[in-house]
Design a protein around this motif. Structure first.
Motif, PDB file in Angstrom:
ATOM      1  N   GLY A 129      19.425  37.239  47.312  1.00 44.92           N
ATOM      2  CA  GLY A 129      18.029  37.146  46.577  1.00 44.92           C
ATOM      3  C   GLY A 129      17.133  36.673  47.708  1.00 44.92           C
ATOM      4  N   ILE A 130      17.860  35.601  48.485  1.00 42.26           N
ATOM      5  CA  ILE A 130      16.714  35.277  49.502  1.00 42.26           C
ATOM      6  C   ILE A 130      16.474  36.353  50.655  1.00 42.26           C
ATOM      7  CG2 ILE A 130      16.740  33.494  51.528  1.00 42.26           C
ATOM      8  CD1 ILE A 130      18.408  31.824  50.110  1.00 42.26           C
ATOM      9  N   ALA A 131      17.406  37.046  51.002  1.00 42.65           N
ATOM     10  CA  ALA A 131      17.275  38.375  51.787  1.00 42.65           C
ATOM     11  C   ALA A 131      16.254  39.337  50.977  1.00 42.65           C
ATOM     12  CB  ALA A 131      18.738  38.808  52.133  1.00 42.65           C
ATOM     13  N   LYS A 132      16.474  39.559  49.888  1.00 42.48           N
ATOM     14  CA  LYS A 132      15.373  40.588  49.285  1.00 42.48           C
ATOM     15  C   LYS A 132      14.207  39.695  49.288  1.00 42.48           C
ATOM     16  CE  LYS A 132      18.517  43.504  46.598  1.00 42.48           C
ATOM     17  NZ  LYS A 132      18.746  43.831  44.986  1.00 42.48           N
ATOM     18  N   ALA A 133      14.164  38.721  49.017  1.00 40.94           N
ATOM     19  CA  ALA A 133      12.762  38.012  48.840  1.00 40.94           C
ATOM     20  C   ALA A 133      12.015  38.075  50.218  1.00 40.94           C
ATOM     21  CB  ALA A 133      13.098  36.538  48.357  1.00 40.94           C
ATOM     22  N   GLU A 134      12.594  37.678  51.191  1.00 34.62           N
ATOM     23  CA  GLU A 134      12.065  37.936  52.710  1.00 34.62           C
ATOM     24  C   GLU A 134      11.392  39.063  52.737  1.00 34.62           C
ATOM     25  OE1 GLU A 134      15.166  36.269  54.957  1.00 34.62           O
ATOM     26  OE2 GLU A 134      14.542  34.344  54.576  1.00 34.62           O
ATOM     27  N   LYS A 135      12.398  40.248  52.382  1.00 32.50           N
ATOM     28  CA  LYS A 135      11.998  41.721  52.856  1.00 32.50           C
ATOM     29  C   LYS A 135      10.726  42.123  51.929  1.00 32.50           C
ATOM     30  CE  LYS A 135      16.743  43.516  53.742  1.00 32.50           C
ATOM     31  NZ  LYS A 135      17.594  44.460  53.406  1.00 32.50           N
ATOM     32  N   ARG A 136      10.849  41.412  50.661  1.00 28.49           N
ATOM     33  CA  ARG A 136       9.351  41.694  49.906  1.00 28.49           C
ATOM     34  C   ARG A 136       8.148  41.015  50.097  1.00 28.49           C
ATOM     35  NH1 ARG A 136      10.404  46.703  47.915  1.00 28.49           N
ATOM     36  NH2 ARG A 136       8.085  46.271  46.831  1.00 28.49           N
ATOM     37  N   ALA A 137       8.366  39.755  50.977  1.00 28.86           N
ATOM     38  CA  ALA A 137       7.391  38.856  51.040  1.00 28.86           C
ATOM     39  C   ALA A 137       5.928  39.377  51.740  1.00 28.86           C
ATOM     40  CB  ALA A 137       7.921  37.716  51.896  1.00 28.86           C
ATOM     41  N   ASN A 163       1.787  35.866  40.347  1.00 23.91           N
ATOM     42  CA  ASN A 163       1.528  37.189  40.930  1.00 23.91           C
ATOM     43  C   ASN A 163       2.987  38.081  41.231  1.00 23.91           C
ATOM     44  OD1 ASN A 163      -1.080  35.800  42.655  1.00 23.91           O
ATOM     45  ND2 ASN A 163      -1.215  37.102  40.606  1.00 23.91           N
ATOM     46  N   CYS A 164       2.725  39.445  41.037  1.00 27.12           N
ATOM     47  CA  CYS A 164       3.816  40.296  41.434  1.00 27.12           C
ATOM     48  C   CYS A 164       2.893  41.762  41.731  1.00 27.12           C
ATOM     49  CB  CYS A 164       4.642  40.515  40.174  1.00 27.12           C
ATOM     50  SG  CYS A 164       3.715  41.193  38.669  1.00 27.12           S
ATOM     51  N   GLU A 165       3.635  42.587  42.210  1.00 27.99           N
ATOM     52  CA  GLU A 165       3.004  43.663  42.454  1.00 27.99           C
ATOM     53  C   GLU A 165       2.642  44.927  41.862  1.00 27.99           C
ATOM     54  OE1 GLU A 165       5.734  45.533  45.724  1.00 27.99           O
ATOM     55  OE2 GLU A 165       6.730  43.630  45.872  1.00 27.99           O
ATOM     56  N   GLU A 269      10.596  43.166  43.499  1.00 30.40           N
ATOM     57  CA  GLU A 269       9.006  43.058  43.717  1.00 30.40           C
ATOM     58  C   GLU A 269       8.863  41.704  44.216  1.00 30.40           C
ATOM     59  OE1 GLU A 269       6.763  46.045  40.642  1.00 30.40           O
ATOM     60  OE2 GLU A 269       5.826  44.123  41.056  1.00 30.40           O
ATOM     61  N   ASN A 270       7.584  41.523  44.890  1.00 27.64           N
ATOM     62  CA  ASN A 270       7.437  40.256  45.581  1.00 27.64           C
ATOM     63  C   ASN A 270       6.853  39.477  44.586  1.00 27.64           C
ATOM     64  OD1 ASN A 270       6.641  38.337  47.196  1.00 27.64           O
ATOM     65  ND2 ASN A 270       4.581  39.141  48.034  1.00 27.64           N
ATOM     66  N   ILE A 271       7.087  38.165  44.466  1.00 29.15           N
ATOM     67  CA  ILE A 271       6.682  37.175  43.311  1.00 29.15           C
ATOM     68  C   ILE A 271       6.023  36.043  43.895  1.00 29.15           C
ATOM     69  CG2 ILE A 271       7.167  36.003  41.333  1.00 29.15           C
ATOM     70  CD1 ILE A 271       9.285  38.169  40.529  1.00 29.15           C
ATOM     71  N   GLN A 272       4.920  35.611  43.696  1.00 32.21           N
ATOM     72  CA  GLN A 272       4.332  34.562  44.303  1.00 32.21           C
ATOM     73  C   GLN A 272       3.766  33.559  43.080  1.00 32.21           C
ATOM     74  OE1 GLN A 272       4.536  33.543  47.174  1.00 32.21           O
ATOM     75  NE2 GLN A 272       5.524  35.563  48.171  1.00 32.21           N
ATOM     76  N   VAL A 273       4.182  32.419  43.281  1.00 32.58           N
ATOM     77  CA  VAL A 273       3.176  31.431  42.390  1.00 32.58           C
ATOM     78  C   VAL A 273       1.903  30.904  43.055  1.00 32.58           C
ATOM     79  CG1 VAL A 273       3.249  29.161  41.342  1.00 32.58           C
ATOM     80  CG2 VAL A 273       5.416  30.531  41.498  1.00 32.58           C
ATOM     81  N   ARG A 274       0.950  31.442  42.588  1.00 35.59           N
ATOM     82  CA  ARG A 274      -0.455  31.076  43.393  1.00 35.59           C
ATOM     83  C   ARG A 274      -1.000  29.999  43.258  1.00 35.59           C
ATOM     84  NH1 ARG A 274      -5.965  34.766  42.739  1.00 35.59           N
ATOM     85  NH2 ARG A 274      -6.986  33.870  44.806  1.00 35.59           N
ATOM     86  N   ARG A 275      -1.015  29.390  41.836  1.00 33.56           N
ATOM     87  CA  ARG A 275      -2.145  28.274  41.711  1.00 33.56           C
ATOM     88  C   ARG A 275      -1.682  27.579  40.204  1.00 33.56           C
ATOM     89  NH1 ARG A 275      -8.293  30.811  41.263  1.00 33.56           N
ATOM     90  NH2 ARG A 275      -7.462  32.603  40.096  1.00 33.56           N
ATOM     91  N   PHE A 276      -2.102  26.599  39.866  1.00 36.89           N
ATOM     92  CA  PHE A 276      -1.900  26.157  38.682  1.00 36.89           C
ATOM     93  C   PHE A 276      -3.036  24.794  38.532  1.00 36.89           C
ATOM     94  CE2 PHE A 276       0.878  23.161  41.356  1.00 36.89           C
ATOM     95  CZ  PHE A 276       0.550  22.018  41.112  1.00 36.89           C
ATOM     96  N   ALA A 277      -3.043  24.239  37.219  1.00 35.78           N
ATOM     97  CA  ALA A 277      -3.961  23.262  36.858  1.00 35.78           C
ATOM     98  C   ALA A 277      -3.229  22.561  35.608  1.00 35.78           C
ATOM     99  CB  ALA A 277      -5.420  23.673  36.648  1.00 35.78           C
TER     100      ALA A 277
END
Length: 350
Positions: A129-137, A163-165, A269-277
């Motif tokens: 999973g880490i390898a795939k995440a690095e590829k999709r980063a 976010n996702c793609e 797909e690339n998934i990113q936690v962008r922001r929170f409040a």
């Protein structure tokens, strides 16, 4: 005439058939097959067993190669055994899926690679999973969801953007579950200040470093040693304030970052936690704190010190209306009763 008769008298010589019959009688000599059969029983023919014995003894001479070949045979037999050993059961695949959330074929492959060891297979999937995440980063992630979480009692609220793609993945139940869980994670960790360690404010880090350098337990240390100790403490502090470095609430054996990486491997797909409040009820409002008994006494004093202008209308009022205030003055209200009623009804103290 007598001369002619002599030959006729010798005719029996021509009839000497018995002479021919004698050889016929001797024909049994030619039939002496037993004599020919005897050679068949010659000892030479019986020597065949000797050759067979020699042939039988030959494997003894070949025993050494056979002995040397035995390990190869064992290896050949062991190879199928090694292949057959990781017979992956459906229950093992299900257990790994429940732990990791990975696809069935990925779980099966991981178990084969680790010879059926579920713990090793889990680690294998994490690395994958880490390898795939690095590829999709490097992929742009502009779709996704904004999720909200309101804690019980409505005193804590969270807004989170992940976010996702593609919008296809954004509608996926697994992606929605991840977003909702991370929003809950923010509510459960009141100390988090930013998403990742790289988001830490430089001014805040510099201030914390300055405070650490001035602590008494480090004053006696050499400058170079003190610097290393402070760097270690600051690194730890920054990690404690980062959302992605927190223990995941659904599985404390991994971090939020690892949970996101597993989702990347699963959804592709690339998934990113962008922001929170994060919102806390009443946060930032200064409230003067007073002793409850003092507050009751103060309010009672204010009531007794009513201005004369308010007392004048009361004097003009008919006697029937004056009686109730007189009765009120005689009732003794304890602070305890006022507090109990306020807790029950939520009404103001007066």
């Amino acid at each position: 005439a007598p001369v002619e008769e002599e030959p006729t008298a010798e005719e029996p010589v021509a009839e000497a058939a018995p002479v021919e019959e004698e050889p016929a009688a001797e024909e049994p000599v030619a039939e002496a097959a037993p004599v020919e059969e005897e050679p068949a029983e010659e000892p030479v023919a019986e020597a065949a067993p000797v050759e067979e014995e020699a042939a039988a003894e030959e494997p003894v001479a070949e025993a050494a190669p056979a002995g040397e070949a035995a390990p190869a045979a064992v290896q050949e037999e062991a190879a199928p055994a090694a292949v057959a050993a990781p017979a992956i059961s459906a229950s093992a695949v299900k257990a790994l899926r429940d732990k990791t959330g990975a696809g069935m074929m990925d779980c099966k492959k991981a178990l084969k690679e680790t010879e059926g060891d579920v713990d090793k297979a889990e680690e294998y999937l994490r690395k994958k999973g880490i390898a795939k995440a690095e590829k999709r980063a490097g992929k742009t992630a502009a779709e996704g969801l904004v999720s909200s979480y309101i804690h019980a009692g409505s005193r804590i609220g969270v807004l989170l953007e992940v976010n996702c793609e593609t919008d296809f993945v954004a509608r996926n139940p697994d992606f929605k579950e991840l977003v909702d869980t991370v929003a809950m994670q923010v509510a459960a960790n009141p100390d988090v200040m930013y998403v990742d360690v790289g988001d830490a404010d430089a001014a805040w880090v510099a201030k914390e470093k300055e405070l650490e350098m001035g602590k008494e337990d480090l004053l006696s240390k050499p400058e170079n040693i003190r610097e290393k100790i402070v760097d270690g403490r600051i690194t730890k502090l920054i990690g404690e304030k980062a959302l992605l470095e927190q223990a995941y609430i659904l599985d404390t054996n991994k971090t939020v970052k690892q949970a996101v990486q597993e989702a990347v491997a699963k959804l592709g797909e690339n998934i990113q936690v962008r922001r929170f409040a994060r919102y806390n009820l009443g946060e930032g409002i200064e409230v003067a704190k007073k002793d409850f008994a003092e507050e009751v006494a103060e309010q009672a004093a204010k009531k007794e010190a009513t201005p004369a202008e308010e007392a004048a209308p009361a004097a003009e009022a008919p006697p029937a209306e004056e009686a109730p205030p007189a009765a009120e003055k005689n009732i003794q209200i304890s602070a305890k009763d006022v507090k109990s009623l306020r807790e029950k009804t939520g009404a103001g103290m007066m």
